[in-house]
Design a protein around this motif. Structure first.
Motif, PDB file in Angstrom:
ATOM      1  N   GLU A 121       0.790  -1.232   0.000  1.00 35.15           N
ATOM      2  CA  GLU A 121       0.000   0.000   0.000  1.00 35.15           C
ATOM      3  C   GLU A 121       0.826   1.289   0.000  1.00 35.15           C
ATOM      4  N   ILE A 122       1.701   1.443  -1.014  1.00 40.91           N
ATOM      5  CA  ILE A 122       2.517   2.665  -1.082  1.00 40.91           C
ATOM      6  C   ILE A 122       2.309   3.465  -2.367  1.00 40.91           C
ATOM      7  N   PHE A 123       1.602   2.916  -3.359  1.00 44.55           N
ATOM      8  CA  PHE A 123       1.450   3.601  -4.645  1.00 44.55           C
ATOM      9  C   PHE A 123       0.010   4.069  -4.858  1.00 44.55           C
ATOM     10  N   ASP A 124      -0.123   5.249  -5.496  1.00 44.83           N
ATOM     11  CA  ASP A 124      -1.443   5.754  -5.878  1.00 44.83           C
ATOM     12  C   ASP A 124      -1.925   5.117  -7.168  1.00 44.83           C
ATOM     13  N   HIS A 125      -0.991   4.852  -8.078  1.00 49.24           N
ATOM     14  CA  HIS A 125      -1.310   4.259  -9.384  1.00 49.24           C
ATOM     15  C   HIS A 125      -0.364   3.094  -9.647  1.00 49.24           C
ATOM     16  N   VAL A 126      -0.882   2.057 -10.281  1.00 45.13           N
ATOM     17  CA  VAL A 126      -0.050   0.987 -10.824  1.00 45.13           C
ATOM     18  C   VAL A 126      -0.438   0.819 -12.284  1.00 45.13           C
ATOM     19  N   ILE A 127       0.558   0.870 -13.175  1.00 47.16           N
ATOM     20  CA  ILE A 127       0.308   0.688 -14.596  1.00 47.16           C
ATOM     21  C   ILE A 127       1.036  -0.561 -15.071  1.00 47.16           C
ATOM     22  N   MET A 128       0.517  -1.201 -16.101  1.00 45.77           N
ATOM     23  CA  MET A 128       1.148  -2.427 -16.599  1.00 45.77           C
ATOM     24  C   MET A 128       0.763  -2.713 -18.040  1.00 45.77           C
ATOM     25  N   ASN A 129       1.728  -3.262 -18.756  1.00 46.17           N
ATOM     26  CA  ASN A 129       1.534  -3.762 -20.117  1.00 46.17           C
ATOM     27  C   ASN A 129       2.049  -5.198 -20.110  1.00 46.17           C
ATOM     28  N   GLN A 172      -5.568   3.507  -8.332  1.00 45.98           N
ATOM     29  CA  GLN A 172      -6.031   3.138  -9.672  1.00 45.98           C
ATOM     30  C   GLN A 172      -5.074   2.180 -10.367  1.00 45.98           C
ATOM     31  N   LEU A 173      -5.638   1.105 -10.885  1.00 45.29           N
ATOM     32  CA  LEU A 173      -4.932   0.161 -11.756  1.00 45.29           C
ATOM     33  C   LEU A 173      -5.212   0.546 -13.200  1.00 45.29           C
ATOM     34  N   SER A 174      -4.168   0.568 -14.026  1.00 46.92           N
ATOM     35  CA  SER A 174      -4.327   0.867 -15.455  1.00 46.92           C
ATOM     36  C   SER A 174      -3.514  -0.138 -16.253  1.00 46.92           C
ATOM     37  N   LEU A 175      -4.099  -0.655 -17.333  1.00 47.40           N
ATOM     38  CA  LEU A 175      -3.356  -1.603 -18.162  1.00 47.40           C
ATOM     39  C   LEU A 175      -3.835  -1.553 -19.597  1.00 47.40           C
ATOM     40  N   ILE A 176      -2.964  -2.039 -20.482  1.00 47.27           N
ATOM     41  CA  ILE A 176      -3.291  -2.199 -21.891  1.00 47.27           C
ATOM     42  C   ILE A 176      -3.059  -3.661 -22.247  1.00 47.27           C
ATOM     43  N   ALA A 177      -3.970  -4.242 -23.024  1.00 50.79           N
ATOM     44  CA  ALA A 177      -3.878  -5.671 -23.336  1.00 50.79           C
ATOM     45  C   ALA A 177      -4.610  -5.944 -24.640  1.00 50.79           C
ATOM     46  N   ARG A 178      -4.555  -7.192 -25.071  1.00 53.52           N
ATOM     47  CA  ARG A 178      -5.319  -7.617 -26.237  1.00 53.52           C
ATOM     48  C   ARG A 178      -6.770  -7.878 -25.842  1.00 53.52           C
ATOM     49  N   PRO A 179      -7.729  -7.668 -26.766  1.00 55.80           N
ATOM     50  CA  PRO A 179      -9.141  -7.876 -26.433  1.00 55.80           C
ATOM     51  C   PRO A 179      -9.458  -9.287 -25.940  1.00 55.80           C
ATOM     52  N   GLN A 180      -8.734 -10.293 -26.449  1.00 56.20           N
ATOM     53  CA  GLN A 180      -9.056 -11.666 -26.042  1.00 56.20           C
ATOM     54  C   GLN A 180      -8.731 -11.946 -24.584  1.00 56.20           C
ATOM     55  N   SER A 181      -8.048 -11.018 -23.918  1.00 54.54           N
ATOM     56  CA  SER A 181      -7.715 -11.201 -22.495  1.00 54.54           C
ATOM     57  C   SER A 181      -8.753 -10.581 -21.572  1.00 54.54           C
ATOM     58  N   ILE A 182      -9.828 -10.052 -22.114  1.00 57.18           N
ATOM     59  CA  ILE A 182     -10.765  -9.288 -21.302  1.00 57.18           C
ATOM     60  C   ILE A 182     -11.370 -10.119 -20.166  1.00 57.18           C
TER      61      ILE A 182
END
Length: 266
Positions: A121-129, A172-182
């Motif tokens: 619990e130290i980050f406001d945002h986590v982003i991932m690809n 907030q979690l943010s990520l970018i992925a392929r549609p088939q992973s939804i």
């Protein structure tokens, strides 16, 4: 490291530069810039870029948000070294003081994760690809690129679990992925994250989506929202649509439309 082994590429129209492998490994581009655009804030924030590679998405956040502090988390020693060399570039001198590199495995849990440098619990945002190639996809002979792109069973659950652990409540979690992973992404968010907002990203208006942008809020109970699609290009030519061009070059953020993040007042 010889000059023929890497390139130094400008992003955000030269506001920062990335050193990355030439002809091998994962090379960052529009995906990383769109991922970075998902972080929107009007005050200081802390951001973890999981599986950061050479650091393109994390540096894009730092370049656009002057009060953001970013940790680049990368498992590969080679790519972590590229990230460190990226921060050492003179072109990035104005950002380097707000960005650090952590060489660690994103899938670690419990005490090993904390020992590796990712406390609770130290980050406001986590982003991932995350790696996006299915096991059935043709494998590249480039071992570094294969590691960066190859999806393993339970990958999203492991990465999202770590994101939930290191993120503040309401983050907030943010990520970018392929549609088939939804389906896997929704399942991985489970009860950890709610208020999912999903945007399909289409190359052109008459073409199927090739990516999805996803944001979610830790601890939220809001329902999922499917947002209006984004089109990278118009019907003709290769120029970006105006809004995507703004996102790609750090002139705009792709803000959530749902309830604001549940963080205490500054």
């Amino acid at each position: 490291m010889t000059a023929s082994a890497y390139t130094i590429d400008a992003f955000h129209r030269g506001r920062f530069h990335i050193m990355q492998p030439k002809g091998g490994g994962h090379r960052s581009g529009v995906d990383a810039m769109l991922l970075a655009s998902l972080v929107a804030s009007d005050r200081p924030v802390t951001v973890a870029d999981l599986g950061s590679g050479a650091g393109a998405a994390g540096l894009a956040v730092a370049a656009r948000l002057a009060e953001a502090r970013v940790m680049l988390v990368e498992k590969s020693p080679l790519m972590a070294d590229y990230a460190r060399r990226t921060l050492a570039l003179l072109e990035n001198a104005s950002l380097a003081g707000r960005v650090e590199v952590l060489e660690a495995d994103v899938t670690l849990t419990g005490k090993p994760r904390i020992t590796a440098g990712l406390p609770d619990e130290i980050f406001d945002h986590v982003i991932m690809n995350p790696p996006f190639n299915d096991a059935a996809d043709r494998r590249t002979p480039d071992a570094l690129k294969a590691e960066a792109h190859a999806m393993t069973e339970g990958l999203f659950d492991g990465w999202v679990r770590t994101a939930g652990a290191i993120m503040k409540p309401g983050g907030q979690l943010s990520l970018i992925a392929r549609p088939q992973s939804i389906a896997e992404i929704i399942d991985a968010c489970g009860k950890r994250f709610g208020g999912l907002e999903i945007t399909a990203l289409h190359p052109r208006p008459d073409e199927s989506a090739t990516r999805i942008l996803v944001t979610a809020i830790k601890g939220s109970r809001a329902r999922l929202t499917l947002r209006a699609p984004l089109f990278v290009h118009g019907a003709d030519g290769h120029a970006f649509t105006p809004f995507v061009d703004d996102l790609n070059n750090g002139r705009a953020a792709y803000r959530r439309i749902g309830p604001k993040r549940n963080l205490p007042p500054a």
